[in-house]
Scaffold this motif. Structure first.
Motif, PDB file in Angstrom:
ATOM      1  N   VAL A  56       0.841  -1.198   0.000  1.00 32.97           N
ATOM      2  CA  VAL A  56       0.000   0.000   0.000  1.00 32.97           C
ATOM      3  C   VAL A  56       0.879   1.252   0.000  1.00 32.97           C
ATOM      4  O   VAL A  56       0.679   2.169  -0.809  1.00 32.97           O
ATOM      5  N   LEU A  57       1.865   1.291   0.889  1.00 31.55           N
ATOM      6  CA  LEU A  57       2.748   2.449   0.989  1.00 31.55           C
ATOM      7  C   LEU A  57       3.535   2.641  -0.308  1.00 31.55           C
ATOM      8  O   LEU A  57       3.666   3.771  -0.803  1.00 31.55           O
ATOM      9  N   GLU A  58       4.018   1.551  -0.883  1.00 30.60           N
ATOM     10  CA  GLU A  58       4.773   1.643  -2.133  1.00 30.60           C
ATOM     11  C   GLU A  58       3.892   2.143  -3.279  1.00 30.60           C
ATOM     12  O   GLU A  58       4.294   2.998  -4.065  1.00 30.60           O
ATOM     13  N   ALA A  59       2.662   1.638  -3.370  1.00 31.67           N
ATOM     14  CA  ALA A  59       1.758   1.989  -4.475  1.00 31.67           C
ATOM     15  C   ALA A  59       1.194   3.402  -4.348  1.00 31.67           C
ATOM     16  O   ALA A  59       0.976   4.074  -5.358  1.00 31.67           O
ATOM     17  N   PRO A  93      -7.933   8.918  -2.192  1.00 28.62           N
ATOM     18  CA  PRO A  93      -8.263   8.422  -3.522  1.00 28.62           C
ATOM     19  C   PRO A  93      -7.336   8.955  -4.617  1.00 28.62           C
ATOM     20  O   PRO A  93      -7.360   8.448  -5.739  1.00 28.62           O
ATOM     21  N   VAL A  94      -6.530   9.955  -4.305  1.00 23.19           N
ATOM     22  CA  VAL A  94      -5.604  10.564  -5.270  1.00 23.19           C
ATOM     23  C   VAL A  94      -4.290  10.887  -4.567  1.00 23.19           C
ATOM     24  O   VAL A  94      -4.136  10.642  -3.374  1.00 23.19           O
ATOM     25  N   GLY A  95      -3.362  11.447  -5.325  1.00 24.33           N
ATOM     26  CA  GLY A  95      -2.086  11.852  -4.740  1.00 24.33           C
ATOM     27  C   GLY A  95      -1.049  10.747  -4.719  1.00 24.33           C
ATOM     28  O   GLY A  95      -0.097  10.800  -3.948  1.00 24.33           O
ATOM     29  N   HIS A  96      -1.223   9.755  -5.561  1.00 25.97           N
ATOM     30  CA  HIS A  96      -0.314   8.614  -5.596  1.00 25.97           C
ATOM     31  C   HIS A  96       0.823   8.887  -6.592  1.00 25.97           C
ATOM     32  O   HIS A  96       0.647   9.680  -7.510  1.00 25.97           O
ATOM     33  N   PRO A  97       1.957   8.199  -6.431  1.00 23.80           N
ATOM     34  CA  PRO A  97       3.072   8.425  -7.351  1.00 23.80           C
ATOM     35  C   PRO A  97       2.744   8.101  -8.810  1.00 23.80           C
ATOM     36  O   PRO A  97       3.273   8.736  -9.714  1.00 23.80           O
TER      37      PRO A  97
END
Length: 165
Positions: free
Chosen positions: A90-93, A103-107
């Protein structure tokens, strides 16, 4: 605001989201804790849950009142196996901790499904990238900002036979 919350708030501004990040003095890592803190229905909490779908990240934004039926969602998406992701995955994704995933702000973009039952609430609350922050939004806005597929995430109840004799 914390660094993570500032970053998330900037992401929301970039996406032209109407609501602002609200920070709490304590963690709200579960839908029940968030609903109690906000004084809203459990179903108005938009849980951002990360799964692995054929070894790729899958984000399901589910109503806090629902349990995700992974077999049902797998059939909808044509995916063989959906499993709950580990906290490390989860942290990596997402770059965000379990209990605070937004729901947003992911790499990188993540394939997303948005629970249609969230549409029953004029305002829903979603995680804002940390265990102590959330933001108000709507079902339509969640679909827009995530590019998600609106779908039922619980297995629909069978309809009673309506034939008459």
């Amino acid at each position: 605001m914390s660094n993570a919350t500032d970053t998330f708030a900037a992401c929301l501004r970039d996406l032209d989201v109407a609501g602002s990040v609200v920070e709490f003095d304590t963690d709200v890592p579960t839908a029940a804790a968030a609903a109690e803190r906000l004084g809203c229905e459990l179903g108005a909490i938009a849980n951002s849950l990360i799964f692995t779908a054929d070894d790729e990240p899958l984000l399901i934004v589910a109503s806090g009142a629902h349990r995700v039926d992974t077999k049902h969602v797998g059939r909808l998406l044509g995916v063989r196996k959906i499993r709950r992701a580990t906290p490390e995955f989860v942290l990596e994704a997402t770059g965000q901790p379990v209990g605070g995933v937004g729901p947003v702000g992911h790499p990188r973009p993540i394939r997303t499904v948005v629970d249609r039952m969230l549409a029953d609430h004029p305002e829903v609350w979603a995680g804002a990238g940390s265990k102590h922050a959330m933001f108000p939004t709507t079902f339509g806005e969640l679909v827009r900002i995530t590019g998600g597929l609106p779908a039922e995430v619980e297995k629909p109840e069978p309809h009673p036979d309506r034939t008459s004799s």
